[in-house]
Design an enzyme around this catalytic site. Structure first.
Site, short mmCIF file in Angstrom:
data_model
loop_
_atom_site.label_atom_id
_atom_site.label_comp_id
_atom_site.label_asym_id
_atom_site.label_seq_id
_atom_site.Cartn_x
_atom_site.Cartn_y
_atom_site.Cartn_z
N SER A 37 10.67 -5.21 -22.07
CA SER A 37 11.98 -4.60 -22.31
C SER A 37 12.09 -3.17 -21.80
O SER A 37 13.19 -2.61 -21.74
CB SER A 37 12.29 -4.63 -23.80
OG SER A 37 12.43 -5.97 -24.25
N GLU A 56 -19.75 -3.22 16.46
CA GLU A 56 -19.54 -1.81 16.80
C GLU A 56 -19.78 -1.48 18.27
O GLU A 56 -19.06 -0.67 18.85
CB GLU A 56 -20.45 -0.92 15.93
CG GLU A 56 -20.15 -0.95 14.44
CD GLU A 56 -18.85 -0.24 14.08
OE1 GLU A 56 -18.28 0.43 14.96
OE2 GLU A 56 -18.41 -0.39 12.94
#
Length: 697
Positions: free
Chosen positions: A378, A106
């Site tokens: 399907s 950081e």
């Protein structure tokens, strides 16, 4: 002698400055004096500013406001930030590895700057200029602390200027260790309402922060960059990548050795079950999904979403949501591991009206309604048949022989051998209506071979399927995973006469002061001709006919409805729609466990239960028939126009110009057309009874 003097005077005249021009040395001295004066003035201003900042008290830290989420009727769904999970730990109680990891990733110059990293800012400016975009920032830990304590997350220049001033003030009034202590305890958010490293340690690993290993410390240090992206609870791969980046940075900056970094990368991390943190709220899966959309897609800051007092107005209908949850609960016993998901979309607006991501949110927060890890089976076939109808290569009476078949593809280099459910085959010619009603796999593969799998993918994309698809014959049988949300929104296009409306969950977002932060404008696009959407819809109504795959629930639904079932070894689907609502239901196990024959039928009852109760106050409505559609009586055996000499004629719909022109018999009188009107579904009657019933209606 006189000549010599004259030459000297002449030379002197040549070097004498021209009127209006100053000597170069004079101009240089003036410039140096000006710059020096500017520097003194600037320095004086900085001193005055520093003295001013030093004398000013820091503002009181901002307090959290609960953000609220509402349904489409203005009913409150949930309030966020009901309470923060925070526990203070002094800097001496925080592992050095966690502090070093935070610095390495950081702010590696934290102990050298004055709150603003001038070198970092200059470097970021150069990099961003090179890329002509904001690809690198230069915010210090002190600036982050100032922003989180005193400011909103607005991306404005005024906020950045205030942030810089408060950062310098913090540096003037606090020591570096005090700032680091505040940052790790108060200003750092780790997701799941956890603030500070102690809450994060307990959240992720179920232990105190002082007990964290190097590997655990670096994992935690990577989360604040983006709790939604780098939390191991949401994406372990990204979290692991960031942890390894931090370890590499720590080694390169001398915080640890390369050997220690490699050992930490290999350490297996054991996480605390995230389910223990779950709270019971209304529409919890929808709530989580809205939060994800707002943060990831709309750019709302995560902290602002949780505690900025914003108001989120959504598309959810809480009554429908309750109906959906009850339908799932009735169908699936609590003690069973079988799971379900349901998504309901209004085809006319794209608004998501209900979303169930699982059976019990308290046990597992994984949202199966938006997960793309399930094969539709399907239920994918309508996309194949829609493609064929649009190409005019197939109509409702087109016939293929359904029998065990080996299909060749890739120019004959490969083969594909599909099977019908339970290996049952008519071993004869069937038409498209029967293929849809009985979910015949052989017919579907014949069709995709005829139209081209790549064209089917194009159709699916137009309808809104974004998941990965490959141009293979097996695509016709739904072998590539999709999400229930994708399926519901794709079927909604058919219900909306070929017009796709982008699925939406948020209509608008307002700030705590009433400022409009976002307002939805769903994109509407005609992607399918209404005549093709209608013909396919009419064919899909047969799924509820006697003997068809959804016939068991036909009596539960008292209105026109179309749909398609889908079954794989591990998944059961029912996707269907009325003119007002398109719904996808999935049933299965989380770990791809095989479902039983009984379990494979559970999706349709959930669909029927939900659809009928959700629309009980809405009068039944027919699917509107477009002008370019006609209906005629045909002979099912031959697929030709029916005469009174042909047995068992039926009404069939066609896009005008694709209907048959030959008669089934040269003798007899032609059975009259119904004039292109939609007729209620009915079986067990003669064509004459059907015609009289239509006339009386």
């Amino acid at each position: 002698m006189e000549e010599s003097v004259s030459r000297k005077q002449s030379r002197a005249a040549r070097v004498e400055p021209k009127p209006g021009r100053r000597p170069r040395k004079g101009r240089f001295r003036k410039a140096v004096t000006f710059l020096f004066s500017c520097a003194l003035i600037g320095l004086a201003c900085l001193v005055v500013l520093a003295l001013y900042l030093r004398s000013q008290a820091l503002p009181v830290g901002t307090f959290a406001l609960s953000s609220q989420m509402y349904d489409m009727h203005g009913n409150l769904i949930s309030s966020f930030q009901s309470g923060k999970n925070r526990e203070f730990v002094p800097l001496s109680g925080i592992p050095k590895h966690l502090i070093d990891a935070t610095l390495a990733i950081e702010d590696k110059r934290f102990y050298d700057h004055i709150g603003l990293d001038v070198r970092g800012i200059a470097r970021a400016v150069v990099v961003n200029f090179q890329h002509m975009d904001r690809v690198q920032g230069a915010s210090t830990l002190t600036q982050q602390l100032a922003r989180n304590l005193y400011l909103t997350q607005d991306r404005t220049w005024s906020r950045k200027i205030k942030e810089a001033m408060y950062a310098v003030q913090l540096e003037m009034q606090l020591s570096k260790d005090q700032i680091m202590e505040m940052y790790l305890n108060d200003a750092t958010y780790y997701g799941n309402s956890a603030y500070g490293v102690q809450a994060a340690a307990k959240l992720f690993f179920g232990k105190n922060v002082g007990e964290l290993t190097l590997a655990e410390s670096t994992m935690i240090a990577g989360v604040p960059k983006g709790p939604r992206y780098y939390s191991p609870f949401f994406d372990r791969d990204k979290a692991k990548e960031r942890q390894e980046l931090i370890l590499t940075e720590m080694a390169s900056q001398g915080f640890i050795t390369s050997k220690e970094a490699e050992e930490a990368k290999r350490e297996e991390l054991v996480y605390q079950p995230s389910g223990k943190k779950a709270a019971v709220v209304q529409a919890p899966y929808f709530r989580d999904y809205v939060r994800r959309v707002a943060i990831d897609r709309l750019g709302i800051d995560e902290r602002e979403f949780d505690e900025g007092g914003i108001r989120i107005y959504t598309t959810l209908d809480l009554d429908m949501q309750k109906t959906a949850e009850e339908a799932v609960t009735r169908a699936l016993p609590d003690e069973d591991e079988l799971q379900a998901a349901l998504v309901a979309v209004d085809p006319r607006t794209g608004y998501v009206r209900a979303m169930v991501g699982g059976k019990l949110y308290g046990d597992n927060q994984f949202n199966r309604a938006v997960s793309t890890s399930r094969q539709p089976g399907s239920a994918f076939k309508p996309f194949v048949y829609l493609t064929a109808l649009q190409q005019k290569t197939v109509t409702a009476v087109s016939q293929f022989k359904s029998e065990p078949t080996v299909f060749e593809y890739d120019n004959g280099r490969q083969t594909y051998t599909p099977n019908n459910f339970n290996n049952k085959y008519p071993n004869g010619l069937i038409d498209l209506r029967e293929a849809i009603a009985k979910s015949d796999n052989i017919y579907a593969v014949h069709t995709i071979q005829q139209v081209g799998a790549d064209k089917v993918i194009e159709t699916a994309r137009k309808l809104g399927i974004t998941s990965r698809l490959e141009a293979l014959p097996s695509l016709a049988l739904g072998t590539f995973p999709v999400s229930p949300l994708e399926m519901a929104s794709a079927f909604a296009v058919l219900a909306n006469q070929g017009v796709r409306v982008e699925p939406t969950v948020i209509t608008r977002i307002e700030s705590a002061t009433g400022k409009l932060l976002y307002e939805s404008k769903p994109k509407k696009e005609k992607v399918v001709g209404p005549e093709y959407a209608y013909v396919l819809t009419n064919l899909m109504k047969s799924v509820f006919d006697p003997g068809a795959t959804a016939s068991r629930v036909a009596e539960q639904i008292k209105r026109p409805v179309a749909g398609k079932t889908g079954t794989t070894n591990t998944d059961a689907w029912m996707v269907g729609f009325t003119p007002e609502l398109a719904t996808a239901v999935w049933v299965g196990y989380d770990r791809d466990r095989t479902i039983s024959a009984v379990e494979s039928y559970k999706a349709a009852p959930i669909f029927a239960d939900f659809t009928e109760h959700a629309l009980e106050a809405v009068p039944p409505k027919l699917f509107p028939m477009p002008d370019n559609v006609t209906s005629v009586y045909i002979d099912p055996a031959s697929g030709k126009l029916a005469t009174d000499k042909c047995p068992n004629p039926r009404i069939e719909v066609f896009v005008k110009g694709t209907e048959p022109t030959e008669y089934c018999s040269d003798q007899g009188t032609a059975v009259p057309s119904d004039g292109g009107k939609d007729t209620p579904k009915k079986t067990g009657r003669s064509w004459w009874d059907d015609l009289k019933r239509w006339w009386n209606d």
